[in-house]
Design a protein around this motif. Structure first.
Motif, mmCIF file in Angstrom:
data_model
loop_
_atom_site.group_PDB
_atom_site.id
_atom_site.type_symbol
_atom_site.label_atom_id
_atom_site.label_comp_id
_atom_site.label_asym_id
_atom_site.label_seq_id
_atom_site.Cartn_x
_atom_site.Cartn_y
_atom_site.Cartn_z
ATOM 1 N N GLU A 171 -3.184 12.842 -4.823
ATOM 2 C CA GLU A 171 -2.965 12.176 -3.310
ATOM 3 C C GLU A 171 -4.446 11.922 -2.553
ATOM 4 O O GLU A 171 -4.650 10.867 -2.209
ATOM 5 N N VAL A 172 -5.428 12.678 -2.981
ATOM 6 C CA VAL A 172 -6.780 12.653 -2.321
ATOM 7 C C VAL A 172 -7.493 11.564 -3.139
ATOM 8 O O VAL A 172 -8.012 10.628 -2.558
ATOM 9 N N ILE A 173 -7.226 11.432 -4.404
ATOM 10 C CA ILE A 173 -7.953 10.107 -5.074
ATOM 11 C C ILE A 173 -7.389 9.018 -4.608
ATOM 12 O O ILE A 173 -7.938 8.009 -4.340
ATOM 13 N N THR A 174 -6.084 8.767 -4.620
ATOM 14 C CA THR A 174 -5.366 7.599 -4.117
ATOM 15 C C THR A 174 -5.948 7.302 -2.870
ATOM 16 O O THR A 174 -6.127 6.113 -2.542
ATOM 17 N N LEU A 175 -5.787 8.142 -1.563
ATOM 18 C CA LEU A 175 -6.329 7.863 -0.256
ATOM 19 C C LEU A 175 -7.750 7.535 -0.321
ATOM 20 O O LEU A 175 -7.993 6.682 0.328
ATOM 21 N N TYR A 176 -8.544 8.116 -1.125
ATOM 22 C CA TYR A 176 -10.219 7.964 -0.791
ATOM 23 C C TYR A 176 -10.288 6.909 -1.708
ATOM 24 O O TYR A 176 -11.079 5.794 -1.159
ATOM 25 N N TYR A 177 -9.840 6.371 -2.957
ATOM 26 C CA TYR A 177 -10.563 5.505 -3.579
ATOM 27 C C TYR A 177 -9.685 4.182 -3.648
ATOM 28 O O TYR A 177 -10.170 3.137 -3.331
ATOM 29 N N TYR A 178 -8.075 4.274 -3.556
ATOM 30 C CA TYR A 178 -7.400 3.015 -3.628
ATOM 31 C C TYR A 178 -7.054 2.540 -2.168
ATOM 32 O O TYR A 178 -7.141 1.367 -1.975
ATOM 33 N N GLU A 179 -6.846 3.470 -1.193
ATOM 34 C CA GLU A 179 -6.623 3.148 0.236
ATOM 35 C C GLU A 179 -8.082 3.181 0.908
ATOM 36 O O GLU A 179 -8.028 2.744 2.323
ATOM 37 N N GLU A 180 -9.142 3.549 0.454
ATOM 38 C CA GLU A 180 -10.597 3.529 1.071
ATOM 39 C C GLU A 180 -10.478 4.241 2.279
ATOM 40 O O GLU A 180 -11.214 3.767 3.430
ATOM 41 N N LEU A 181 -9.737 5.414 2.393
ATOM 42 C CA LEU A 181 -9.659 5.984 3.660
ATOM 43 C C LEU A 181 -11.130 7.078 3.687
ATOM 44 O O LEU A 181 -11.547 7.645 2.553
ATOM 45 N N SER A 182 -11.585 7.532 4.738
ATOM 46 C CA SER A 182 -12.652 8.534 4.747
ATOM 47 C C SER A 182 -12.043 9.702 4.756
ATOM 48 O O SER A 182 -10.865 10.235 4.780
ATOM 49 N N VAL A 183 -12.954 10.881 4.345
ATOM 50 C CA VAL A 183 -12.694 12.309 4.201
ATOM 51 C C VAL A 183 -12.016 12.603 5.688
ATOM 52 O O VAL A 183 -11.029 13.332 5.610
ATOM 53 N N GLU A 184 -12.767 12.133 6.599
ATOM 54 C CA GLU A 184 -11.942 12.613 8.068
ATOM 55 C C GLU A 184 -10.585 11.988 8.197
ATOM 56 O O GLU A 184 -9.525 12.697 8.743
ATOM 57 N N GLU A 185 -10.184 10.567 7.556
ATOM 58 C CA GLU A 185 -8.945 10.296 7.941
ATOM 59 C C GLU A 185 -8.051 10.922 6.932
ATOM 60 O O GLU A 185 -6.903 11.103 7.388
ATOM 61 N N ILE A 186 -8.450 11.116 5.859
ATOM 62 C CA ILE A 186 -7.478 12.026 4.860
ATOM 63 C C ILE A 186 -7.292 13.232 5.380
ATOM 64 O O ILE A 186 -6.194 13.646 5.258
ATOM 65 N N CYS B 191 -4.721 8.148 -16.332
ATOM 66 C CA CYS B 191 -5.355 9.411 -16.060
ATOM 67 C C CYS B 191 -5.069 9.997 -14.550
ATOM 68 O O CYS B 191 -4.742 11.142 -14.211
ATOM 69 N N VAL B 192 -5.273 9.105 -13.597
ATOM 70 C CA VAL B 192 -5.038 9.427 -12.169
ATOM 71 C C VAL B 192 -3.418 10.087 -12.156
ATOM 72 O O VAL B 192 -3.022 11.052 -11.480
ATOM 73 N N MET B 193 -2.446 9.441 -12.741
ATOM 74 C CA MET B 193 -1.146 9.517 -12.590
ATOM 75 C C MET B 193 -0.721 11.196 -13.306
ATOM 76 O O MET B 193 0.047 11.775 -13.078
ATOM 77 N N ALA B 194 -1.733 11.810 -14.187
ATOM 78 C CA ALA B 194 -1.553 12.713 -14.931
ATOM 79 C C ALA B 194 -2.122 14.094 -14.126
ATOM 80 O O ALA B 194 -2.157 14.989 -14.584
ATOM 81 N N ARG C 103 1.005 -1.156 -0.029
ATOM 82 C CA ARG C 103 0.081 0.114 -0.111
ATOM 83 C C ARG C 103 0.734 1.549 -0.176
ATOM 84 O O ARG C 103 0.706 2.214 -0.670
ATOM 85 N N LEU C 104 1.814 1.164 0.860
ATOM 86 C CA LEU C 104 2.904 2.346 0.976
ATOM 87 C C LEU C 104 3.534 2.516 -0.457
ATOM 88 O O LEU C 104 3.711 3.610 -0.823
ATOM 89 N N THR C 105 3.932 1.380 -1.056
ATOM 90 C CA THR C 105 4.666 1.525 -2.192
ATOM 91 C C THR C 105 3.840 2.145 -3.368
ATOM 92 O O THR C 105 4.386 2.996 -4.237
ATOM 93 N N LYS C 106 2.698 1.703 -3.458
ATOM 94 C CA LYS C 106 1.720 2.292 -4.537
ATOM 95 C C LYS C 106 1.487 3.916 -3.935
ATOM 96 O O LYS C 106 1.544 4.613 -5.144
ATOM 97 N N LEU C 107 1.460 4.220 -2.780
ATOM 98 C CA LEU C 107 1.223 5.444 -2.522
ATOM 99 C C LEU C 107 2.313 6.364 -2.959
ATOM 100 O O LEU C 107 2.186 7.249 -3.735
ATOM 101 N N CYS C 108 3.478 5.690 -2.831
ATOM 102 C CA CYS C 108 4.857 6.563 -3.189
ATOM 103 C C CYS C 108 4.980 6.563 -4.730
ATOM 104 O O CYS C 108 5.381 7.624 -5.147
ATOM 105 N N TYR C 109 4.410 5.500 -5.297
ATOM 106 C CA TYR C 109 4.766 5.614 -6.869
ATOM 107 C C TYR C 109 3.631 6.684 -7.446
ATOM 108 O O TYR C 109 4.111 7.342 -8.207
ATOM 109 N N ASN C 110 2.709 6.964 -6.564
ATOM 110 C CA ASN C 110 1.511 8.040 -6.962
ATOM 111 C C ASN C 110 2.582 9.233 -6.929
ATOM 112 O O ASN C 110 2.038 10.361 -7.822
ATOM 113 N N TYR C 111 3.411 9.493 -6.240
ATOM 114 C CA TYR C 111 4.205 10.813 -5.984
ATOM 115 C C TYR C 111 5.362 10.942 -7.175
ATOM 116 O O TYR C 111 5.673 11.658 -7.820
#
Length: 177
Positions: free
Chosen positions: A132-147, A122-125, A26-34
């Motif tokens: 970062e918000v798309i990744t955390l919300y959709y891929y990591e399935e975190l709530s708005v509050e957690e983000i 498209c997300v990477m573009a 999960r963290l590697t995918k998150l880092c890759y997005n950056y």
């Protein structure tokens, strides 16, 4: 501790293996997005895990481990992107130029035809603040509050960024179809 499953805190080495198993991909995918570089993303995650190992004695002070480890990861990625090394070596490298050649490999051509690859592209573009918000919300399935805790932003700002990111994604997807 929060997250997908309860992690054993009694043995430092067992705990360390468990957090690597639970958060590694999960963290590697998150880092890759950056970073947009898989090897660099793996290096950043390795640094994050070293930080976790060093903070083992202070775990009781961490309210939300998941938010804490995501925050560390995001900060390391942002620091890397700001560094002169990253700008000088990676952005100007000939490897980047080779990666943008007009002729994709057969494997890449197959991936590019799939809907999932199109969405990922498209997300990477997107600009980083939307990615970062798309990744955390959709891929990591975190709530708005957690983000909002992880990014240290108001929840309404997160909602606005999510809406703008969705609009930008829609435009990008329509252009590329």
């Amino acid at each position: 501790m929060d997250g997908n499953k309860k992690i054993n805190r009694n043995d430092k080495d067992v705990w360390f293996e468990e957090i690597m198993d639970q958060y590694g991909d999960r963290l590697t995918k998150l880092c890759y997005n950056y970073t947009k570089d898989w090897n660099l993303a793996e290096d950043v995650v390795q640094e994050v895990f070293i930080s976790c190992y060093k903070e083992y004695e202070n775990l009781d002070r961490i309210v939300s481990f998941q938010a804490w480890i995501f925050r560390i990861t995001i900060n390391r990625c942002k620091d890397l992107l700001k560094s002169s090394f990253f700008k000088r070596v990676l952005i100007n490298s000939s490897l980047l130029a080779m990666a943008k050649t007009p002729e994709p490999t057969p494997e890449m051509a197959t991936l590019q035809t799939s809907e999932e690859a199109l969405l990922s592209e498209c997300v990477m573009a997107l600009p980083i603040k939307y990615r970062e918000v798309i990744t955390l919300y959709y891929y990591e399935e975190l709530s708005v509050e957690e983000i909002s805790v992880i990014l240290k932003m108001n929840g309404n700002t997160i909602k606005t960024r999510l809406n703008r990111a969705r609009q930008k994604l829609k435009v990008l997807l329509e252009r590329r179809r």
